[in-house]
Scaffold this motif. Structure first.
Motif, PDB file in Angstrom:
ATOM      1  N   ALA A 151      11.288  11.592  19.986  1.00 39.36           N
ATOM      2  CA  ALA A 151      10.803  10.212  19.893  1.00 39.36           C
ATOM      3  C   ALA A 151       9.384  10.194  19.336  1.00 39.36           C
ATOM      4  CB  ALA A 151      10.838   9.542  21.265  1.00 39.36           C
ATOM      5  N   GLY A 152       8.560  11.172  19.766  1.00 42.47           N
ATOM      6  CA  GLY A 152       7.206  11.265  19.231  1.00 42.47           C
ATOM      7  C   GLY A 152       7.204  11.523  17.738  1.00 42.47           C
ATOM      8  N   ASP A 153       8.078  12.399  17.282  1.00 40.99           N
ATOM      9  CA  ASP A 153       8.174  12.663  15.841  1.00 40.99           C
ATOM     10  C   ASP A 153       8.590  11.401  15.084  1.00 40.99           C
ATOM     11  OD1 ASP A 153       7.490  15.261  16.335  1.00 40.99           O
ATOM     12  OD2 ASP A 153       9.503  16.079  16.033  1.00 40.99           O
ATOM     13  N   SER A 154       9.540  10.675  15.644  1.00 43.59           N
ATOM     14  CA  SER A 154       9.977   9.423  15.022  1.00 43.59           C
ATOM     15  C   SER A 154       8.824   8.430  14.939  1.00 43.59           C
ATOM     16  CB  SER A 154      11.136   8.825  15.825  1.00 43.59           C
ATOM     17  OG  SER A 154      11.570   7.615  15.247  1.00 43.59           O
ATOM     18  N   ALA A 155       7.998   8.382  15.994  1.00 47.02           N
ATOM     19  CA  ALA A 155       6.844   7.484  15.999  1.00 47.02           C
ATOM     20  C   ALA A 155       5.839   7.867  14.913  1.00 47.02           C
ATOM     21  CB  ALA A 155       6.175   7.505  17.374  1.00 47.02           C
ATOM     22  N   LEU A 156       5.601   9.158  14.743  1.00 51.79           N
ATOM     23  CA  LEU A 156       4.644   9.603  13.727  1.00 51.79           C
ATOM     24  C   LEU A 156       5.130   9.253  12.317  1.00 51.79           C
ATOM     25  CD1 LEU A 156       3.663  13.080  15.222  1.00 51.79           C
ATOM     26  CD2 LEU A 156       2.240  11.018  15.132  1.00 51.79           C
ATOM     27  N   ARG A 157       6.427   9.421  12.074  1.00 51.08           N
ATOM     28  CA  ARG A 157       6.969   9.037  10.762  1.00 51.08           C
ATOM     29  C   ARG A 157       6.877   7.532  10.553  1.00 51.08           C
ATOM     30  NH1 ARG A 157      10.722  13.360  11.948  1.00 51.08           N
ATOM     31  NH2 ARG A 157      12.079  11.898  13.052  1.00 51.08           N
ATOM     32  N   HIS A 158       7.103   6.775  11.607  1.00 50.51           N
ATOM     33  CA  HIS A 158       7.014   5.315  11.549  1.00 50.51           C
ATOM     34  C   HIS A 158       5.590   4.878  11.185  1.00 50.51           C
ATOM     35  CE1 HIS A 158       7.887   1.152  12.802  1.00 50.51           C
ATOM     36  NE2 HIS A 158       6.766   1.176  13.512  1.00 50.51           N
ATOM     37  N   VAL A 159       4.618   5.463  11.841  1.00 44.53           N
ATOM     38  CA  VAL A 159       3.215   5.122  11.570  1.00 44.53           C
ATOM     39  C   VAL A 159       2.830   5.542  10.150  1.00 44.53           C
ATOM     40  CG1 VAL A 159       0.827   5.611  12.217  1.00 44.53           C
ATOM     41  CG2 VAL A 159       2.548   5.234  13.988  1.00 44.53           C
ATOM     42  N   ALA A 160       3.258   6.729   9.744  1.00 43.29           N
ATOM     43  CA  ALA A 160       2.936   7.206   8.397  1.00 43.29           C
ATOM     44  C   ALA A 160       3.464   6.242   7.339  1.00 43.29           C
ATOM     45  CB  ALA A 160       3.523   8.597   8.188  1.00 43.29           C
ATOM     46  N   ARG A 161       4.671   5.741   7.545  1.00 39.27           N
ATOM     47  CA  ARG A 161       5.258   4.803   6.579  1.00 39.27           C
ATOM     48  C   ARG A 161       4.448   3.508   6.502  1.00 39.27           C
ATOM     49  NH1 ARG A 161       8.258   0.506   7.271  1.00 39.27           N
ATOM     50  NH2 ARG A 161       8.707   0.991   9.455  1.00 39.27           N
ATOM     51  N   ILE A 162       4.046   2.980   7.647  1.00 38.53           N
ATOM     52  CA  ILE A 162       3.282   1.723   7.661  1.00 38.53           C
ATOM     53  C   ILE A 162       1.932   1.918   6.974  1.00 38.53           C
ATOM     54  CG2 ILE A 162       2.035   0.128   9.184  1.00 38.53           C
ATOM     55  CD1 ILE A 162       4.419   0.241  11.083  1.00 38.53           C
ATOM     56  N   ILE A 163       1.250   3.027   7.282  1.00 41.85           N
ATOM     57  CA  ILE A 163      -0.044   3.283   6.640  1.00 41.85           C
ATOM     58  C   ILE A 163       0.120   3.359   5.126  1.00 41.85           C
ATOM     59  CG2 ILE A 163      -1.928   4.940   6.371  1.00 41.85           C
ATOM     60  CD1 ILE A 163      -1.536   5.711   9.310  1.00 41.85           C
ATOM     61  N   ALA A 164       1.138   4.104   4.680  1.00 42.29           N
ATOM     62  CA  ALA A 164       1.356   4.270   3.241  1.00 42.29           C
ATOM     63  C   ALA A 164       1.677   2.946   2.558  1.00 42.29           C
ATOM     64  CB  ALA A 164       2.478   5.277   2.994  1.00 42.29           C
ATOM     65  N   GLU A 165       2.452   2.101   3.216  1.00 43.72           N
ATOM     66  CA  GLU A 165       2.835   0.822   2.617  1.00 43.72           C
ATOM     67  C   GLU A 165       1.659  -0.145   2.532  1.00 43.72           C
ATOM     68  OE1 GLU A 165       6.125  -0.550   4.931  1.00 43.72           O
ATOM     69  OE2 GLU A 165       7.562   0.812   3.964  1.00 43.72           O
ATOM     70  N   CYS A 166       0.674   0.027   3.389  1.00 43.69           N
ATOM     71  CA  CYS A 166      -0.485  -0.866   3.380  1.00 43.69           C
ATOM     72  C   CYS A 166      -1.599  -0.379   2.450  1.00 43.69           C
ATOM     73  CB  CYS A 166      -1.043  -1.027   4.793  1.00 43.69           C
ATOM     74  SG  CYS A 166       0.019  -1.992   5.894  1.00 43.69           S
ATOM     75  N   CYS A 167      -1.496   0.855   1.974  1.00 46.30           N
ATOM     76  CA  CYS A 167      -2.511   1.406   1.075  1.00 46.30           C
ATOM     77  C   CYS A 167      -1.988   1.451  -0.354  1.00 46.30           C
ATOM     78  CB  CYS A 167      -2.911   2.812   1.551  1.00 46.30           C
ATOM     79  SG  CYS A 167      -3.685   2.834   3.178  1.00 46.30           S
ATOM     80  N   ARG A 168      -2.826   1.910  -1.254  1.00 47.44           N
ATOM     81  CA  ARG A 168      -2.464   1.969  -2.667  1.00 47.44           C
ATOM     82  C   ARG A 168      -2.082   3.391  -3.061  1.00 47.44           C
ATOM     83  NH1 ARG A 168      -8.171   0.377  -4.706  1.00 47.44           N
ATOM     84  NH2 ARG A 168      -8.454   2.126  -3.283  1.00 47.44           N
ATOM     85  N   CYS A 169      -1.433   3.505  -4.216  1.00 49.56           N
ATOM     86  CA  CYS A 169      -1.018   4.819  -4.695  1.00 49.56           C
ATOM     87  C   CYS A 169      -2.192   5.780  -4.802  1.00 49.56           C
ATOM     88  CB  CYS A 169      -0.369   4.687  -6.079  1.00 49.56           C
ATOM     89  SG  CYS A 169       1.222   3.884  -6.071  1.00 49.56           S
ATOM     90  N   GLN A 170      -3.341   5.281  -5.266  1.00 49.54           N
ATOM     91  CA  GLN A 170      -4.468   6.188  -5.529  1.00 49.54           C
ATOM     92  C   GLN A 170      -5.214   6.604  -4.271  1.00 49.54           C
ATOM     93  OE1 GLN A 170      -4.125   3.018  -6.623  1.00 49.54           O
ATOM     94  NE2 GLN A 170      -6.107   2.067  -7.094  1.00 49.54           N
ATOM     95  N   ASP A 171      -5.037   5.908  -3.163  1.00 49.78           N
ATOM     96  CA  ASP A 171      -5.707   6.305  -1.931  1.00 49.78           C
ATOM     97  C   ASP A 171      -5.096   7.607  -1.404  1.00 49.78           C
ATOM     98  OD1 ASP A 171      -7.288   3.995  -1.982  1.00 49.78           O
ATOM     99  OD2 ASP A 171      -5.772   2.832  -0.910  1.00 49.78           O
TER     100      ASP A 171
END
Length: 308
Positions: free
Chosen positions: A201-221
């Motif tokens: 479940a912790g691993d799933s949470a980390l992937r979930h957070v990573a996806r949200i961060i990536a979607e809110c940032c830009r390609c060049q960041d």
């Protein structure tokens, strides 16, 4: 000020069509080679001499370079040597074409940086096959580099790749006097998920957070996982005020989209700290991270105080 519209985030796309640079001073020969390689579905650019070839290689970073041996100014082996000295072209697959088919000439070409050597009298189907073989090697190299730079759980940059990228971006920001902001991020209540639902479940949470961060940032960041439940973002050409807006957007998304695992829903929050590159200073990447960490710890303490 750089825009941070999340819709501008680049979606994963199919790999670009491989690019081949043909360096040949005989236009008729260059045309034949180009047409045969284009039949393979490859993109092809041309240069009429070695110096122009080196310029195009540095500008376009081709996957494969096919070069004649005998050319004015900079011959094929010298071009291979120049490409091998350029770190930005590491892994470029180099093929020399030549009428000089003596064993000593082949050995010299390979010793000076070529990966393959083909006589011009050979069938152009063989050249196409050798280019395809070079591309397979090139793709394997790219995959190894990707794995070496990537956090295997989240797909983000790993800590070594993030630090290396930050060092280069600090230098670029100083040279062009662009703003740059580092965000250090730590999840709130992550231990509750790990302890209560297990590490899957912790691993799933980390992937979930990573996806949200990536979607809110830009390609060049530059976005990375720096260990455990800690993440970092290097916002390029972005002042602290704009980076803070993005971080607040990430926090809102995280609160609105809980982690779902095995039918259960888990709420997560985050704490973050920001540090902008100070103009006309000699701050290192460690200095920036240290200042961002200080802000992170302050926010973390505030969040703990609210829940106590």
């Amino acid at each position: 000020m750089a825009s941070h519209d999340p819709s501008s985030r680049c979606a994963p796309s199919a790999a670009e069509t491989p690019l081949v640079l043909v360096v040949e001073d005989d236009p008729a020969c260059a045309l034949i080679v180009r047409r045969r390689l284009e039949m393979e579905g490859l993109r092809v650019i041309e240069a009429g001499d070695g110096r122009r070839g080196l310029e195009l290689a540095r500008r376009h970073c081709p996957d494969v370079v096919v070069t004649d041996w005998m050319m004015p100014g900079l011959d094929g082996p010298s071009l291979c040597e120049a490409i091998r000295r350029d770190d930005t072209l590491a892994g470029t697959y180099l093929i020399i074409l030549s009428n000089r088919t003596e064993r000593s000439e082949r050995i010299e070409g390979l010793q000076r940086g070529a990966d393959d050597y083909l006589g011009k009298e050979q069938n152009h189907d063989e050249l196409a096959a050798r280019v395809q073989a070079g591309l397979r090697i090139r793709n394997l190299q790219k995959e190894l580099v990707r794995r070496a730079r990537t956090d295997s759980l989240t797909g983000l940059l790993n800590v070594e790749a993030l630090r290396s990228g930050l060092d280069g971006e600090i230098e670029r920001a100083r040279r062009f006097r662009h703003p740059l902001t580092v965000a250090m991020i730590d999840l709130d209540h992550f231990k509750d998920i790990n302890d209560g639902a297990g590490h899957l479940a912790g691993d799933s949470a980390l992937r979930h957070v990573a996806r949200i961060i990536a979607e809110c940032c830009r390609c060049q960041d530059l976005i990375g996982r720096v260990g455990g439940d800690e993440f970092a973002v290097v916002f390029l050409e972005t002042p602290v005020e704009a980076a803070e807006i993005v971080m607040e957007r990430i926090l809102v998304r995280l609160r609105a989209e809980p982690v779902v695992f095995d039918g259960a829903s888990y709420a997560l929050g985050l704490s973050f700290g920001l540090a902008g590159l100070r103009p006309d200073t000699f701050e290192s990447s460690e200095d920036l991270i240290r200042r961002a960490d200080a802000g992170l710890y302050a926010m973390k303490a505030e969040h703990h105080a609210r829940t106590d």
